[in-house]
Design a protein around this motif. Structure first.
Motif, PDB file in Angstrom:
ATOM      1  N   LYS A 140      -2.360  -5.486  13.239  1.00 16.20           N
ATOM      2  CA  LYS A 140      -2.156  -6.786  12.610  1.00 16.20           C
ATOM      3  C   LYS A 140      -1.094  -6.687  11.508  1.00 16.20           C
ATOM      4  CE  LYS A 140      -6.432  -9.314  13.445  1.00 16.20           C
ATOM      5  NZ  LYS A 140      -7.515 -10.106  12.801  1.00 16.20           N
ATOM      6  N   ILE A 141      -0.310  -7.759  11.393  1.00 15.02           N
ATOM      7  CA  ILE A 141       0.770  -7.826  10.415  1.00 15.02           C
ATOM      8  C   ILE A 141       0.523  -9.026   9.505  1.00 15.02           C
ATOM      9  CG2 ILE A 141       3.262  -8.169  10.110  1.00 15.02           C
ATOM     10  CD1 ILE A 141       3.393  -6.942  13.091  1.00 15.02           C
ATOM     11  N   SER A 142       0.402  -8.772   8.225  1.00 16.61           N
ATOM     12  CA  SER A 142       0.150  -9.849   7.250  1.00 16.61           C
ATOM     13  C   SER A 142       1.474 -10.240   6.597  1.00 16.61           C
ATOM     14  CB  SER A 142      -0.843  -9.388   6.181  1.00 16.61           C
ATOM     15  OG  SER A 142      -2.034  -8.919   6.758  1.00 16.61           O
ATOM     16  N   SER A 143       2.261 -11.005   7.290  1.00 17.29           N
ATOM     17  CA  SER A 143       3.577 -11.349   6.752  1.00 17.29           C
ATOM     18  C   SER A 143       3.539 -12.669   5.985  1.00 17.29           C
ATOM     19  CB  SER A 143       4.601 -11.448   7.888  1.00 17.29           C
ATOM     20  OG  SER A 143       4.455 -12.665   8.597  1.00 17.29           O
ATOM     21  N   PHE A 198      -0.964  -4.527   7.163  1.00 17.42           N
ATOM     22  CA  PHE A 198      -2.060  -5.500   7.069  1.00 17.42           C
ATOM     23  C   PHE A 198      -2.763  -5.399   5.727  1.00 17.42           C
ATOM     24  CE2 PHE A 198      -6.607  -6.565   7.609  1.00 17.42           C
ATOM     25  CZ  PHE A 198      -6.472  -7.905   7.950  1.00 17.42           C
ATOM     26  N   ASP A 199      -3.046  -6.552   5.160  1.00 17.48           N
ATOM     27  CA  ASP A 199      -3.799  -6.619   3.912  1.00 17.48           C
ATOM     28  C   ASP A 199      -4.473  -7.991   3.861  1.00 17.48           C
ATOM     29  OD1 ASP A 199      -4.113  -5.459   0.941  1.00 17.48           O
ATOM     30  OD2 ASP A 199      -3.707  -7.607   0.822  1.00 17.48           O
ATOM     31  N   ASP A 200      -5.766  -8.012   3.564  1.00 18.38           N
ATOM     32  CA  ASP A 200      -6.479  -9.297   3.546  1.00 18.38           C
ATOM     33  C   ASP A 200      -7.015  -9.641   2.154  1.00 18.38           C
ATOM     34  OD1 ASP A 200      -8.486  -7.442   3.365  1.00 18.38           O
ATOM     35  OD2 ASP A 200      -9.576  -8.102   5.157  1.00 18.38           O
ATOM     36  N   SER A 201      -6.399  -9.077   1.108  1.00 18.01           N
ATOM     37  CA  SER A 201      -6.871  -9.332  -0.252  1.00 18.01           C
ATOM     38  C   SER A 201      -6.482 -10.715  -0.772  1.00 18.01           C
ATOM     39  CB  SER A 201      -6.310  -8.274  -1.211  1.00 18.01           C
ATOM     40  OG  SER A 201      -4.898  -8.423  -1.348  1.00 18.01           O
ATOM     41  N   LYS A 202      -5.477 -11.317  -0.148  1.00 22.23           N
ATOM     42  CA  LYS A 202      -4.961 -12.626  -0.568  1.00 22.23           C
ATOM     43  C   LYS A 202      -4.446 -12.609  -2.011  1.00 22.23           C
ATOM     44  CE  LYS A 202      -7.548 -15.280   2.824  1.00 22.23           C
ATOM     45  NZ  LYS A 202      -8.341 -16.495   3.120  1.00 22.23           N
ATOM     46  N   ASN A 242       0.829  -1.220   0.000  1.00 27.78           N
ATOM     47  CA  ASN A 242       0.000   0.000   0.000  1.00 27.78           C
ATOM     48  C   ASN A 242       0.859   1.264   0.000  1.00 27.78           C
ATOM     49  OD1 ASN A 242      -2.606  -1.325   0.100  1.00 27.78           O
ATOM     50  ND2 ASN A 242      -2.099  -1.873   2.212  1.00 27.78           N
ATOM     51  N   ALA A 243       1.852   1.288  -0.871  1.00 27.63           N
ATOM     52  CA  ALA A 243       2.841   2.371  -0.874  1.00 27.63           C
ATOM     53  C   ALA A 243       2.214   3.756  -0.932  1.00 27.63           C
ATOM     54  CB  ALA A 243       3.797   2.190  -2.047  1.00 27.63           C
ATOM     55  N   ASN A 244       1.146   3.892  -1.703  1.00 30.78           N
ATOM     56  CA  ASN A 244       0.563   5.219  -1.901  1.00 30.78           C
ATOM     57  C   ASN A 244      -0.108   5.779  -0.658  1.00 30.78           C
ATOM     58  OD1 ASN A 244      -1.258   3.080  -2.286  1.00 30.78           O
ATOM     59  ND2 ASN A 244      -2.669   4.353  -3.445  1.00 30.78           N
ATOM     60  N   GLN A 245      -0.404   4.926   0.325  1.00 32.46           N
ATOM     61  CA  GLN A 245      -1.057   5.420   1.542  1.00 32.46           C
ATOM     62  C   GLN A 245      -0.426   4.876   2.810  1.00 32.46           C
ATOM     63  OE1 GLN A 245      -5.000   4.070   0.563  1.00 32.46           O
ATOM     64  NE2 GLN A 245      -4.713   2.068   1.523  1.00 32.46           N
ATOM     65  N   LYS A 277       0.269  -3.368 -14.052  1.00 32.48           N
ATOM     66  CA  LYS A 277      -0.370  -4.036 -12.916  1.00 32.48           C
ATOM     67  C   LYS A 277       0.292  -3.644 -11.603  1.00 32.48           C
ATOM     68  CE  LYS A 277      -2.378  -7.955 -15.344  1.00 32.48           C
ATOM     69  NZ  LYS A 277      -2.611  -9.417 -15.329  1.00 32.48           N
ATOM     70  N   VAL A 278      -0.536  -3.556 -10.572  1.00 34.04           N
ATOM     71  CA  VAL A 278      -0.068  -3.236  -9.218  1.00 34.04           C
ATOM     72  C   VAL A 278      -0.555  -4.342  -8.295  1.00 34.04           C
ATOM     73  CG1 VAL A 278      -0.135  -1.603  -7.313  1.00 34.04           C
ATOM     74  CG2 VAL A 278      -0.182  -0.757  -9.680  1.00 34.04           C
ATOM     75  N   TYR A 279       0.367  -5.002  -7.642  1.00 33.49           N
ATOM     76  CA  TYR A 279       0.030  -6.111  -6.752  1.00 33.49           C
ATOM     77  C   TYR A 279       0.297  -5.732  -5.297  1.00 33.49           C
ATOM     78  CZ  TYR A 279       0.077  -9.123 -10.931  1.00 33.49           C
ATOM     79  OH  TYR A 279      -0.169  -9.703 -12.160  1.00 33.49           O
ATOM     80  N   GLU A 280      -0.753  -5.809  -4.472  1.00 30.95           N
ATOM     81  CA  GLU A 280      -0.593  -5.626  -3.024  1.00 30.95           C
ATOM     82  C   GLU A 280      -0.364  -7.021  -2.442  1.00 30.95           C
ATOM     83  OE1 GLU A 280      -0.302  -2.720  -1.919  1.00 30.95           O
ATOM     84  OE2 GLU A 280      -1.383  -1.425  -3.307  1.00 30.95           O
ATOM     85  N   LEU A 281       0.874  -7.309  -2.069  1.00 35.47           N
ATOM     86  CA  LEU A 281       1.255  -8.664  -1.694  1.00 35.47           C
ATOM     87  C   LEU A 281       1.472  -8.796  -0.187  1.00 35.47           C
ATOM     88  CD1 LEU A 281       3.771  -9.275  -4.609  1.00 35.47           C
ATOM     89  CD2 LEU A 281       1.358  -9.939  -4.496  1.00 35.47           C
ATOM     90  N   ALA A 282       0.784  -9.754   0.407  1.00 34.84           N
ATOM     91  CA  ALA A 282       0.883  -9.968   1.849  1.00 34.84           C
ATOM     92  C   ALA A 282       0.421 -11.381   2.186  1.00 34.84           C
ATOM     93  CB  ALA A 282       0.022  -8.943   2.592  1.00 34.84           C
TER      94      ALA A 282
END
Length: 284
Positions: A165-168, A257-261, A106-109, A190-195
């Motif tokens: 929460k930490i999505s490592s 934290f990111d729950d997009s999977k 989530n670099a932009n925010q 493409k932009v991938y939010e990876l967690a």
């Protein structure tokens, strides 16, 4: 031809391992500062080329004949942007088809100070008008696994992440994702939010560690300044200690934290959980 920069680093080596399962070694270029250190890669048939982020001409030479470049972000905080800029310029000069860049979740925010140079790099990539994919990597599980010895010894885990929460996920999961993006078609833009698939708090991490080890481990949440001081007291340079403490405060604000999977979807399997990683680490 696929170029991996920083190929002898912790992530770079894993990316090359993942690529070797997909393409012939002769199609992989390991771009490194220390050619001798890359001897094991050369023995596998990987092309090893000298490349230094601070030496623009070396990058142009290293990228010659390449179609795709993975820019693994520099570890030199404060100097990253200028180094990344040199890589981007070289990639554009040789006319690569895709630049993949390991940014931050989530670099932009992101509330993390570490995100600033990643934001600058992403903006420069856009300005350079180069075909690119952004791999916004979350936290590596290894960031916390490295400290379990001290936590077991003292019976306490220190931090300042509160109940954030930490999505490592392990580096190997992120490395596989990078290999997928490099080898799959139509990745530009493409932009991938990876967690990791599941988030955990540091209190939960401490409890997992206690359960797996059979030893008491409690999480002690400190103010950011106190945690930074603790890190300094064990030999971590002041500037980096401040960055680490700021990152944990960022985690308390949801920055890790990111729950997009998205990561598990990209690699085609669930990410390795923190409990599984801890179990392996404790067993060693």
């Amino acid at each position: 031809m696929y170029v991996v920069t920083g190929a002898t680093g912790q992530l770079g080596q894993l990316v090359i391992e993942a690529l070797l399962k997909k393409v012939p070694a002769s199609e992989i270029i390991a771009a490194v500062r220390n050619v001798e250190k890359a001897a094991p890669l050369a023995e596998k048939g990987v092309q090893v080329r000298f490349a230094d982020y601070t030496n623009p001409q070396s990058l142009v030479i290293a990228f010659a004949g390449a179609s795709k470049v993975l820019l693994i972000s520099s570890s030199e905080v404060g100097q990253r942007f200028e180094q990344h800029k040199a890589v981007i310029d070289a990639a554009k000069q040789v006319g690569i088809e895709l630049l993949a860049y390991t940014s931050i979740l989530n670099a932009n925010q992101s509330p993390l100070a570490l995100a600033q140079e990643h934001k600058q790099t992403e903006a420069y990539i856009a300005q350079a008008d180069i075909p690119a994919a952004l791999l916004r990597n979350g936290w590596y599980s290894e960031n916390y696994l490295a400290g379990i010895g001290a936590s077991l010894e003292h019976g306490v885990m220190l931090g300042c992440a509160g109940d954030g929460k930490i999505s490592s996920a392990p580096r190997a999961d992120y490395a596989q994702a990078a290999a997928e993006v490099l080898t799959q078609p139509n990745q530009a833009g493409k932009v991938y939010e990876l967690a990791g698939d599941e988030g955990f708090t540091l209190e939960q991490f401490a409890q997992y560690l206690a359960d797996l080890s059979g030893k008491p481990v409690a999480y002690n949440n400190l103010p950011e300044s106190e945690y930074a001081a603790v890190l300094e007291s064990v030999g971590i340079p002041a500037g980096f200690a401040a960055i680490l403490a700021d990152s944990e405060t960022g985690a308390s604000k949801g920055g890790l934290f990111d729950d997009s999977k998205t990561l598990s979807q990209l690699i085609g399997r669930p990410t390795v959980s923190i409990e599984a990683s801890l179990k392996d680490a404790v067993a060693k």
